[in-house]
Design an enzyme around this catalytic site. Structure first.
Site, PDB file in Angstrom:
ATOM      1  N   TYR A 201       0.833  -1.201   0.000  1.00  0.00           N
ATOM      2  CA  TYR A 201       0.000   0.000   0.000  1.00  0.00           C
ATOM      3  C   TYR A 201       0.871   1.256   0.000  1.00  0.00           C
ATOM      4  O   TYR A 201       1.093   1.891   1.027  1.00  0.00           O
ATOM      5  CB  TYR A 201      -0.992  -0.045   1.165  1.00  0.00           C
ATOM      6  CG  TYR A 201      -2.062  -1.078   0.897  1.00  0.00           C
ATOM      7  CD1 TYR A 201      -3.258  -0.725   0.282  1.00  0.00           C
ATOM      8  CD2 TYR A 201      -1.836  -2.421   1.166  1.00  0.00           C
ATOM      9  CE1 TYR A 201      -4.217  -1.684  -0.023  1.00  0.00           C
ATOM     10  CE2 TYR A 201      -2.785  -3.392   0.855  1.00  0.00           C
ATOM     11  CZ  TYR A 201      -3.975  -3.010   0.273  1.00  0.00           C
ATOM     12  OH  TYR A 201      -4.912  -3.950  -0.057  1.00  0.00           O
ATOM     13  N   ARG A 208       1.719   6.498   7.235  1.00  0.00           N
ATOM     14  CA  ARG A 208       2.662   5.717   8.063  1.00  0.00           C
ATOM     15  C   ARG A 208       3.719   6.626   8.658  1.00  0.00           C
ATOM     16  O   ARG A 208       4.085   6.522   9.821  1.00  0.00           O
ATOM     17  CB  ARG A 208       3.416   4.708   7.183  1.00  0.00           C
ATOM     18  CG  ARG A 208       2.631   3.545   6.738  1.00  0.00           C
ATOM     19  CD  ARG A 208       3.537   2.487   6.138  1.00  0.00           C
ATOM     20  NE  ARG A 208       3.976   2.720   4.777  1.00  0.00           N
ATOM     21  CZ  ARG A 208       3.262   2.456   3.699  1.00  0.00           C
ATOM     22  NH1 ARG A 208       2.036   1.982   3.824  1.00  0.00           N
ATOM     23  NH2 ARG A 208       3.741   2.657   2.499  1.00  0.00           N
ATOM     24  N   ASP A 246      -4.775  -9.330  11.052  1.00  0.00           N
ATOM     25  CA  ASP A 246      -5.291  -9.392   9.685  1.00  0.00           C
ATOM     26  C   ASP A 246      -5.940 -10.747   9.476  1.00  0.00           C
ATOM     27  O   ASP A 246      -5.504 -11.755  10.045  1.00  0.00           O
ATOM     28  CB  ASP A 246      -4.178  -9.175   8.650  1.00  0.00           C
ATOM     29  CG  ASP A 246      -4.727  -8.693   7.317  1.00  0.00           C
ATOM     30  OD1 ASP A 246      -4.632  -7.487   7.032  1.00  0.00           O
ATOM     31  OD2 ASP A 246      -5.285  -9.529   6.562  1.00  0.00           O
ATOM     32  N   ALA A 273     -10.778  -8.638  12.506  1.00  0.00           N
ATOM     33  CA  ALA A 273     -10.611  -7.465  13.373  1.00  0.00           C
ATOM     34  C   ALA A 273     -11.919  -7.065  14.065  1.00  0.00           C
ATOM     35  O   ALA A 273     -11.903  -6.613  15.211  1.00  0.00           O
ATOM     36  CB  ALA A 273     -10.071  -6.297  12.560  1.00  0.00           C
ATOM     37  N   ASP A 291      -7.573   0.389   9.084  1.00  0.00           N
ATOM     38  CA  ASP A 291      -7.452   0.617   7.644  1.00  0.00           C
ATOM     39  C   ASP A 291      -8.135  -0.527   6.891  1.00  0.00           C
ATOM     40  O   ASP A 291      -7.471  -1.364   6.273  1.00  0.00           O
ATOM     41  CB  ASP A 291      -5.946   0.695   7.281  1.00  0.00           C
ATOM     42  CG  ASP A 291      -5.716   0.987   5.808  1.00  0.00           C
ATOM     43  OD1 ASP A 291      -6.643   1.461   5.127  1.00  0.00           O
ATOM     44  OD2 ASP A 291      -4.581   0.737   5.336  1.00  0.00           O
ATOM     45  N   CYS A 331     -10.757   4.140   2.160  1.00  0.00           N
ATOM     46  CA  CYS A 331     -10.196   4.215   0.808  1.00  0.00           C
ATOM     47  C   CYS A 331     -11.277   4.136  -0.264  1.00  0.00           C
ATOM     48  O   CYS A 331     -10.983   3.843  -1.429  1.00  0.00           O
ATOM     49  CB  CYS A 331      -9.138   3.149   0.600  1.00  0.00           C
ATOM     50  SG  CYS A 331      -9.752   1.484   0.818  1.00  0.00           S
TER      51      CYS A 331
HETATM   52  N1  SAH Z   1      -2.846  -1.016   6.412  1.00  0.00           N
HETATM   53  C1  SAH Z   1      -2.352  -1.919   5.392  1.00  0.00           C
HETATM   54  C2  SAH Z   1      -3.341  -2.155   4.279  1.00  0.00           C
HETATM   55  C3  SAH Z   1      -4.668  -2.697   4.692  1.00  0.00           C
HETATM   56  S1  SAH Z   1      -5.585  -3.332   3.353  1.00  0.00           S
HETATM   57  C4  SAH Z   1      -1.049  -1.366   4.821  1.00  0.00           C
HETATM   58  O1  SAH Z   1      -0.880  -0.146   4.824  1.00  0.00           O
HETATM   59  O2  SAH Z   1      -0.242  -2.161   4.345  1.00  0.00           O
HETATM   60  C5  SAH Z   1      -6.875  -4.114   4.174  1.00  0.00           C
HETATM   61  C6  SAH Z   1      -6.477  -5.396   4.895  1.00  0.00           C
HETATM   62  O3  SAH Z   1      -7.604  -5.813   5.635  1.00  0.00           O
HETATM   63  C7  SAH Z   1      -6.087  -6.566   4.021  1.00  0.00           C
HETATM   64  O4  SAH Z   1      -4.828  -7.017   4.381  1.00  0.00           O
HETATM   65  C8  SAH Z   1      -7.150  -7.650   4.331  1.00  0.00           C
HETATM   66  O5  SAH Z   1      -6.612  -8.951   4.371  1.00  0.00           O
HETATM   67  C9  SAH Z   1      -7.610  -7.230   5.684  1.00  0.00           C
HETATM   68  N2  SAH Z   1      -8.960  -7.623   6.118  1.00  0.00           N
HETATM   69  C10 SAH Z   1     -10.100  -7.664   5.405  1.00  0.00           C
HETATM   70  N3  SAH Z   1     -11.140  -7.964   6.202  1.00  0.00           N
HETATM   71  C11 SAH Z   1     -10.630  -8.104   7.457  1.00  0.00           C
HETATM   72  C12 SAH Z   1     -11.205  -8.388   8.725  1.00  0.00           C
HETATM   73  N4  SAH Z   1     -12.509  -8.587   8.858  1.00  0.00           N
HETATM   74  N5  SAH Z   1     -10.382  -8.421   9.795  1.00  0.00           N
HETATM   75  C13 SAH Z   1      -9.052  -8.224   9.675  1.00  0.00           C
HETATM   76  N6  SAH Z   1      -8.474  -7.953   8.493  1.00  0.00           N
HETATM   77  C14 SAH Z   1      -9.241  -7.891   7.403  1.00  0.00           C
END
Ligand code: SAH
Length: 386
Positions: A201, A208, A246, A273, A291, A331
């Site tokens: 990302y 960050r 995640d 999450a 995120d 996003c």
């Molecule tokens: N913050 C990260 C990007 C997040 S993208 C960075 O900057 O690298 C969104 C993420 O949410 C993905 O990795 C996906 O696997 C995860 N995701 C999707 N649904 C989820 C859930 N219910 N609980 C935890 N993670 C989840």
């Protein structure tokens, strides 16, 4: 390549085109005998030239503007566009070897995304028109960037509407399955063939960095959708104790490897999450980063996204230390900044807690947001103090 037809724009709509808006919606134009995906000329109601672009009757976006100059759309055109996109980013972002070098419409290349990780490119093709022009833009892209290879990761749902299926694979040169990118002295393994989106990302880089700058040693950080650990590891390097969650096992594995290659301590857990937040026993936290993925790709999903953000903030608040911070990222273009703040406010009110807005960060500058094209501003991160 020769044009296969002419697309007539409805009277009054030419202002949009002159004002740099690149999409002509269904109902705003009329075309006869123009094939889907073809290069076509857009003309005004008097038949005067307005733009070259791609036509596709299947898509909501019937016409996407490539150029408002009456010029040949050939390999040299794409080469110029790539050179311009690279020039726009020169000296823009320091401290990394990886950048988004083409951000679709905002770089005058509708339907094309290119991320550069060190010497390799990952490409997303989002429109039928760009798909049909691969033979023109791909050699131009390789020549303009001098990259060692390009890999395609066009698996986004939006392609369906264009009449395209998911597509992934090598486009040019050679691309290893995993590369190491560098950001502010940290190393990140990027799974180019199998990661989410293009592998990393890049758009969250500035957020960050802002987080890392504000962390104090000894603080406790929860990163709710941590993917390969980018927020978590920036925070860990700043001296925080971090917990990354995640749902994706592969992402968690890469996150753990990322911690190891940087010699950092971090706990990464494979979990949902939303559920994890309700049972968390490790808090309270100084920082909670949320995120979630793009839940609202279409207007009809707006309510699901609002509900998801509401729930996340609602569950996060009890886990926050007094004066702790929540960073909520959204996003999806479909839910704008004010609406995102509103949902956070409602969640806090339902918990009977005041919440302070400390700032907003947007997608980083290598993902340009063209003001005349509101859809190009998609990522908004709201910084809250509880
Ligand atoms: N913050 C990260 C990007 C997040 S993208 C960075 O900057 O690298 C969104 C993420 O949410 C993905 O990795 C996906 O696997 C995860 N995701 C999707 N649904 C989820 C859930 N219910 N609980 C935890 N993670 C989840």
């Amino acid at each position: 390549m020769t044009a296969t037809g002419v697309v007539h724009l409805k009277k009054g709509k030419e202002r949009k085109v002159r004002n740099f808006y690149p999409w002509i919606q269904r109902g705003e134009c009329r075309a006869e005998g123009v094939e889907d995906g073809a290069l076509a000329q857009l003309v005004d109601h008097e038949g005067k030239f307005l733009a070259w672009g791609h036509y596709n009757a299947k898509s909501r976006f019937h016409f996407r503007v490539l150029s408002t100059a009456n010029e040949p759309i050939d390999e040299a055109f794409f080469h110029r566009r790539f050179r311009e996109a690279l020039a726009r980013r020169e000296g823009l972002i320091e401290g990394t070897d990886s950048l988004r070098i083409v951000h679709g419409e905002a770089d005058g290349l509708p339907g094309l995304i290119v991320d550069r990780y060190d010497r390799w490119l990952v490409v997303q093709v989002r429109s039928l028109g760009m798909e049909g022009m691969k033979a023109l833009w791909l050699p131009a892209l390789m020549a303009a960037t001098g990259a060692e290879g390009a890999y395609e990761r066009s698996e986004m749902a939006g392609r369906e509407e264009e009449g395209l299926g998911p597509q992934a694979g090598l486009l040019a040169g050679a691309v290893p399955p995993e590369v190491t990118m560098h950001e502010d002295g940290l190393k990140f393994l990027v799974p180019l063939h199998t990661g989410l989106k293009t592998g990393f990302y890049l758009d969250q880089r500035n957020t960050r960095r802002a987080l890392a700058a504000r962390i104090r040693p000894g603080q406790k950080v929860f990163d709710g959708f941590c993917y390969t650990g980018s927020f978590a590891l920036h925070a860990a390097r700043a001296g925080a104790t971090v917990y990354g969650i995640d749902i994706n096992r592969d992402a968690i594995e890469v996150a753990r490897r990322n911690a190891a290659v940087n010699g950092l301590e971090a706990v990464f857990v494979e979990a949902n999450a939303f559920e994890y937040l309700t049972t968390d026993a490790l808090g309270p936290y100084d920082w909670i980063v949320l995120d979630p993925p793009a839940i609202a790709k279409t207007e009809s999903k707006r309510d699901s996204l609002k509900w998801a953000i509401w729930r996340l903030v609602h569950e996060a608040l009890p886990l926050l230390k007094p004066g702790g911070r929540i960073v909520v990222c959204n996003c999806s273009y479909q839910l704008n900044l004010n609406e995102t703040i509103e949902v956070c406010r409602l969640a806090a009110s339902d918990r009977a807690r005041p919440i302070y807005l400390e700032g907003v960060t947007l997608q980083d500058l290598d993902h340009p947001a063209l003001a005349q094209f509101p859809e190009s501003l998609y990522l908004k991160c709201v910084w809250l103090r509880g």
